[in-house]
Design a protein around this motif. Structure first.
Motif, PDB file in Angstrom:
ATOM      1  N   THR A   1      47.410  54.098  47.700  1.00  0.00           N
ATOM      2  CA  THR A   1      47.523  52.700  47.296  1.00  0.00           C
ATOM      3  C   THR A   1      47.769  52.621  45.790  1.00  0.00           C
ATOM      4  O   THR A   1      47.044  53.233  45.010  1.00  0.00           O
ATOM      5  CB  THR A   1      46.230  51.938  47.656  1.00  0.00           C
ATOM      6  OG1 THR A   1      46.032  52.034  49.052  1.00  0.00           O
ATOM      7  CG2 THR A   1      46.328  50.483  47.249  1.00  0.00           C
TER       8      THR A   1
ATOM      9  N   ARG B   1      41.323  47.163  49.415  1.00  0.00           N
ATOM     10  CA  ARG B   1      42.765  47.081  49.225  1.00  0.00           C
ATOM     11  C   ARG B   1      43.237  45.649  49.402  1.00  0.00           C
ATOM     12  O   ARG B   1      42.848  44.956  50.325  1.00  0.00           O
ATOM     13  CB  ARG B   1      43.478  47.981  50.229  1.00  0.00           C
ATOM     14  CG  ARG B   1      44.957  47.984  50.032  1.00  0.00           C
ATOM     15  CD  ARG B   1      45.609  48.990  50.922  1.00  0.00           C
ATOM     16  NE  ARG B   1      47.041  48.988  50.652  1.00  0.00           N
ATOM     17  CZ  ARG B   1      47.932  49.578  51.402  1.00  0.00           C
ATOM     18  NH1 ARG B   1      47.556  50.238  52.447  1.00  0.00           N
ATOM     19  NH2 ARG B   1      49.195  49.511  51.093  1.00  0.00           N
TER      20      ARG B   1
ATOM     21  N   GLN C   1      47.124  47.231  43.520  1.00  0.00           N
ATOM     22  CA  GLN C   1      46.739  46.665  44.814  1.00  0.00           C
ATOM     23  C   GLN C   1      45.278  46.943  45.163  1.00  0.00           C
ATOM     24  O   GLN C   1      44.823  46.577  46.233  1.00  0.00           O
ATOM     25  CB  GLN C   1      47.642  47.204  45.926  1.00  0.00           C
ATOM     26  CG  GLN C   1      49.050  46.706  45.871  1.00  0.00           C
ATOM     27  CD  GLN C   1      49.870  47.197  47.055  1.00  0.00           C
ATOM     28  OE1 GLN C   1      49.371  47.876  47.946  1.00  0.00           O
ATOM     29  NE2 GLN C   1      51.136  46.849  47.049  1.00  0.00           N
TER      30      GLN C   1
ATOM     31  N   ASP D   1      44.518  56.597  52.487  1.00  0.00           N
ATOM     32  CA  ASP D   1      45.013  55.252  52.187  1.00  0.00           C
ATOM     33  C   ASP D   1      44.646  54.849  50.766  1.00  0.00           C
ATOM     34  O   ASP D   1      45.460  54.285  50.036  1.00  0.00           O
ATOM     35  CB  ASP D   1      44.439  54.257  53.190  1.00  0.00           C
ATOM     36  CG  ASP D   1      45.027  52.866  53.019  1.00  0.00           C
ATOM     37  OD1 ASP D   1      46.266  52.760  52.904  1.00  0.00           O
ATOM     38  OD2 ASP D   1      44.256  51.891  53.015  1.00  0.00           O
TER      39      ASP D   1
END
Length: 132
Positions: A24, A59, A28, A20
């Protein structure tokens, strides 16, 4: 077997947070640069500090535009979907591909006719009659 489940859950969370973080976009990412978050996740993955810190604070999570609830956003999002057979861009790409295929087929047919004529001409020159 059950004694491995906590280890597998920690490993799954660690891998999820790592992927993740890598996927990203940089704009962000909150608090720290993306590279630092990756290092934190990798170094503190076994004790869950790194992955949980990423998921909680790393995030930037956006709410759906317009302040709508998630179910409203999904419902409105689905109405904008256009099926491929109604999408003019997709249909145009199919037409262009079809024209290319037709052109290629015509070229192959012309080449086949040329080769057949050449074989018939060679047989006549050798004095034999073409066999049908």
């Amino acid at each position: 077997m059950l004694r491995y489940i906590p280890f597998l859950l920690v490993l799954a969370l660690w891998i999820y947070a790592f992927i993740d973080c890598l996927n990203t976009p940089e704009e962000q990412v909150r608090g720290l640069p993306k590279v630092v978050w990756v290092i934190i996740i990798l170094l503190f993955g076994e004790v869950l500090v790194g992955p949980i810190a990423w998921l909680v604070a790393g995030r930037l999570r956006h709410a759906p535009a317009g302040g709508s609830t998630p179910s409203e956003w999904h419902r409105n999002h689905r109405t904008t979907f256009v099926a491929p057979d109604d999408n003019p861009e997709f249909l145009q790409s199919l037409r262009e591909e079809n024209k290319k295929d037709e052109s290629l087929l015509k070229d192959w047919e012309a080449d086949l006719r040329r080769r057949e004529e050449e074989l018939k001409r060679r047989e006549r020159e050798q004095g034999g009659e073409p066999q049908a």
